[in-house]
Write an enzyme that holds these catalytic residues in place. Sequence first.
Site, PDB file in Angstrom:
ATOM      1  CE  LYS A   1       0.743  75.870  37.361  1.00  0.00           C
ATOM      2  NZ  LYS A   1       2.030  76.491  37.564  1.00  0.00           N
TER       3      LYS A   1
ATOM      4  CG  ASN B   1      -0.088  78.397  40.399  1.00  0.00           C
ATOM      5  OD1 ASN B   1       1.076  78.321  40.742  1.00  0.00           O
ATOM      6  ND2 ASN B   1      -0.442  78.591  39.143  1.00  0.00           N
TER       7      ASN B   1
ATOM      8  CG  PHE C   1       5.125  83.423  47.310  1.00  0.00           C
ATOM      9  CD1 PHE C   1       4.270  83.810  46.293  1.00  0.00           C
ATOM     10  CD2 PHE C   1       6.288  82.750  46.974  1.00  0.00           C
ATOM     11  CE1 PHE C   1       4.567  83.537  44.968  1.00  0.00           C
ATOM     12  CE2 PHE C   1       6.600  82.468  45.647  1.00  0.00           C
ATOM     13  CZ  PHE C   1       5.738  82.861  44.648  1.00  0.00           C
TER      14      PHE C   1
ATOM     15  N   GLY D   1      -0.936  89.211  40.514  1.00  0.00           N
ATOM     16  CA  GLY D   1      -1.598  89.318  39.218  1.00  0.00           C
ATOM     17  C   GLY D   1      -1.009  88.252  38.325  1.00  0.00           C
TER      18      GLY D   1
ATOM     19  CB  CYS E   1      -0.332  81.489  36.723  1.00  0.00           C
ATOM     20  SG  CYS E   1       0.438  80.974  35.185  1.00  0.00           S
TER      21      CYS E   1
HETATM   22  P1  NAD Z   1       0.483  82.088  26.161  1.00  0.00           P
HETATM   23  O1  NAD Z   1      -0.802  82.772  25.980  1.00  0.00           O
HETATM   24  O2  NAD Z   1       1.726  82.889  26.347  1.00  0.00           O
HETATM   25  O3  NAD Z   1       0.736  81.110  24.937  1.00  0.00           O
HETATM   26  C1  NAD Z   1      -0.193  80.191  24.450  1.00  0.00           C
HETATM   27  C2  NAD Z   1       0.069  79.992  22.975  1.00  0.00           C
HETATM   28  O4  NAD Z   1      -0.780  78.949  22.491  1.00  0.00           O
HETATM   29  C3  NAD Z   1      -0.246  81.216  22.109  1.00  0.00           C
HETATM   30  O5  NAD Z   1       0.903  81.551  21.354  1.00  0.00           O
HETATM   31  C4  NAD Z   1      -1.406  80.762  21.212  1.00  0.00           C
HETATM   32  O6  NAD Z   1      -1.366  81.339  19.922  1.00  0.00           O
HETATM   33  C5  NAD Z   1      -1.171  79.259  21.176  1.00  0.00           C
HETATM   34  N1  NAD Z   1      -2.353  78.457  20.836  1.00  0.00           N
HETATM   35  C6  NAD Z   1      -3.596  78.534  21.380  1.00  0.00           C
HETATM   36  N2  NAD Z   1      -4.395  77.588  20.854  1.00  0.00           N
HETATM   37  C7  NAD Z   1      -3.632  76.900  19.951  1.00  0.00           C
HETATM   38  C8  NAD Z   1      -3.890  75.786  19.125  1.00  0.00           C
HETATM   39  N3  NAD Z   1      -5.070  75.176  19.104  1.00  0.00           N
HETATM   40  N4  NAD Z   1      -2.891  75.322  18.339  1.00  0.00           N
HETATM   41  C9  NAD Z   1      -1.664  75.915  18.370  1.00  0.00           C
HETATM   42  N5  NAD Z   1      -1.373  76.969  19.152  1.00  0.00           N
HETATM   43  C10 NAD Z   1      -2.337  77.460  19.942  1.00  0.00           C
HETATM   44  O7  NAD Z   1       0.279  81.104  27.394  1.00  0.00           O
HETATM   45  P2  NAD Z   1       1.367  80.655  28.483  1.00  0.00           P
HETATM   46  O8  NAD Z   1       1.597  81.733  29.475  1.00  0.00           O
HETATM   47  O9  NAD Z   1       2.528  80.034  27.782  1.00  0.00           O
HETATM   48  O10 NAD Z   1       0.547  79.511  29.242  1.00  0.00           O
HETATM   49  C11 NAD Z   1       0.283  78.279  28.636  1.00  0.00           C
HETATM   50  C12 NAD Z   1      -0.265  77.340  29.699  1.00  0.00           C
HETATM   51  O11 NAD Z   1       0.727  77.114  30.706  1.00  0.00           O
HETATM   52  C13 NAD Z   1      -1.485  77.887  30.453  1.00  0.00           C
HETATM   53  O12 NAD Z   1      -2.319  76.818  30.767  1.00  0.00           O
HETATM   54  C14 NAD Z   1      -0.880  78.470  31.715  1.00  0.00           C
HETATM   55  O13 NAD Z   1      -1.804  78.474  32.782  1.00  0.00           O
HETATM   56  C15 NAD Z   1       0.237  77.478  31.992  1.00  0.00           C
HETATM   57  N6  NAD Z   1       1.349  78.016  32.763  1.00  0.00           N
HETATM   58  C16 NAD Z   1       1.797  79.278  32.513  1.00  0.00           C
HETATM   59  C17 NAD Z   1       2.885  79.763  33.238  1.00  0.00           C
HETATM   60  C18 NAD Z   1       3.387  81.163  33.007  1.00  0.00           C
HETATM   61  O14 NAD Z   1       4.124  81.658  33.865  1.00  0.00           O
HETATM   62  N7  NAD Z   1       3.048  81.815  31.919  1.00  0.00           N
HETATM   63  C19 NAD Z   1       3.500  78.958  34.214  1.00  0.00           C
HETATM   64  C20 NAD Z   1       3.036  77.669  34.413  1.00  0.00           C
HETATM   65  C21 NAD Z   1       1.953  77.217  33.678  1.00  0.00           C
END
Ligand code: NAD
Length: 433
Positions: A207, A211, A252, A260, A263
Amino acid sequence: MKIAIIGTGYVGLITGTGLSSFGIDVTCVDTDKNKIELLNSGKLPIYEPQLEDLVQNNVKEGRLRFTGDLENVIRDNNVIFIAVGTPSNADGSTNLSGVRGAAKSIGENLNGYKLVVNKSTVPVGTGRFVHKIIEEYSDGLYEVEVASNPEFLREGAAVRDFFHPNRIVLGTSSEKALSVLTDIYRPLYLLETPFIKTNVETAELIKYAANSFLATKISFINEMANICSRTGANIADVSEALGLDQRIGKKFLHAGIGFGGSCFPKDLRSLVKQADSVGYDFILGKGVIEVNENQRRYAFKRIFDTFEGNLKGKIIAILGAAFKPETDDIRESPAMYLANKLLISQAIVRMYDPKALDNAKAVLPEIICTSNSYEAAEGADAVVLATEWNQFRHLDMHHLKSSMKGNLFFDFRNVYARQKAEDAELEYFAIGK
Ligand code: NAD
């Protein structure tokens, strides 16, 4: 098959909804009560194309539900995905408090065998860390396995990406875990999606590698653009020629004000730190970060210098707030960086974004939100195109100019041909052309 998803953000909600579309019974759980209330009232806490209908259909058909009751969800499900946020610490390392919290809750409520699947982007070795915490809080009473299944979805195209991924990466340490995960993703396997079956550490690193590589392409083309603007070369033609080389590919390679989002920046910083912690200097990664940070600084300086360092009272319209089109996510958005810097310089910032204005206003209450591009441009000394939403690709330049007081148009996503802006008597600034 029953699955629990801890964390109902961009990744958790899309994964939960997607898996429920495969006929799996999914419970999404989150510590954020507002989010759960909103979802249970039929509304989405985020904007993502096609998601609303999909959530509603799966909820209606009884396969998808939302709750804040972590304890019961853990007890009721043997397969638990962790999809909580993993933001940066101040030093660039990954803040694992959400992951730690989720692992602790799993440990405290363990009542039998569980397969815990890390979907969050986490440093190499986090699988072992999660396993240790669960054992600690459950006194090692039950068997637990921790797998890694990193997510590659792109915000703005997340639903499509879920159903048509380039690959599924499964990092496991047993045949049993691998067979459960393969079964979960069988509908994608049947579509001939490549599956990478590997160990947990490799899956975790894949991952970050993905990225970091994509971010490297962006910083690379931005450096080429900076060379272009100093030499009279044109970055649009450089990009096109580079992209036609099949070894390189077109994606890209668009010069602009840098990447930004939630990620790329944090994942690069994390990989630099992870490498550092094992005694390796990730020189390239550091360079990519530096180029990216400079790119937005140069963009601001361009505006600042054009106004000869006096932005006080100047009206600047920013088109775009989200870090990229088709999302309401403003985390580490270059557009928000510019808005903040302009406000600090005492400019008046008028802003329009099709989806991210509420989020922008929550972070920078001083911005004046408007309901379309032309309204944003009203009385403006300059217009800055900061996010390349499709809505901004066919602006009527004469209309835009007639709304403005001044005539400066900063096209920081290189969307327009210079001539088009100049025909409307706008002074045109772009990146590298
Ligand atoms: P986000 O901030 O949108 O959501 C995370 C959620 O987790 C929040 O709603 C928060 O309240 C909840 N949370 C935190 N701790 C908790 C706990 N202990 N118990 C229950 N809920 C809890 O984050 P996201 O953008 O969905 O990203 C999540 C992960 O996926 C990250 O590691 C990110 O790097 C990865 N990721 C994100 C994307 C993207 O485009 N957003 C793409 C690939 C990977």
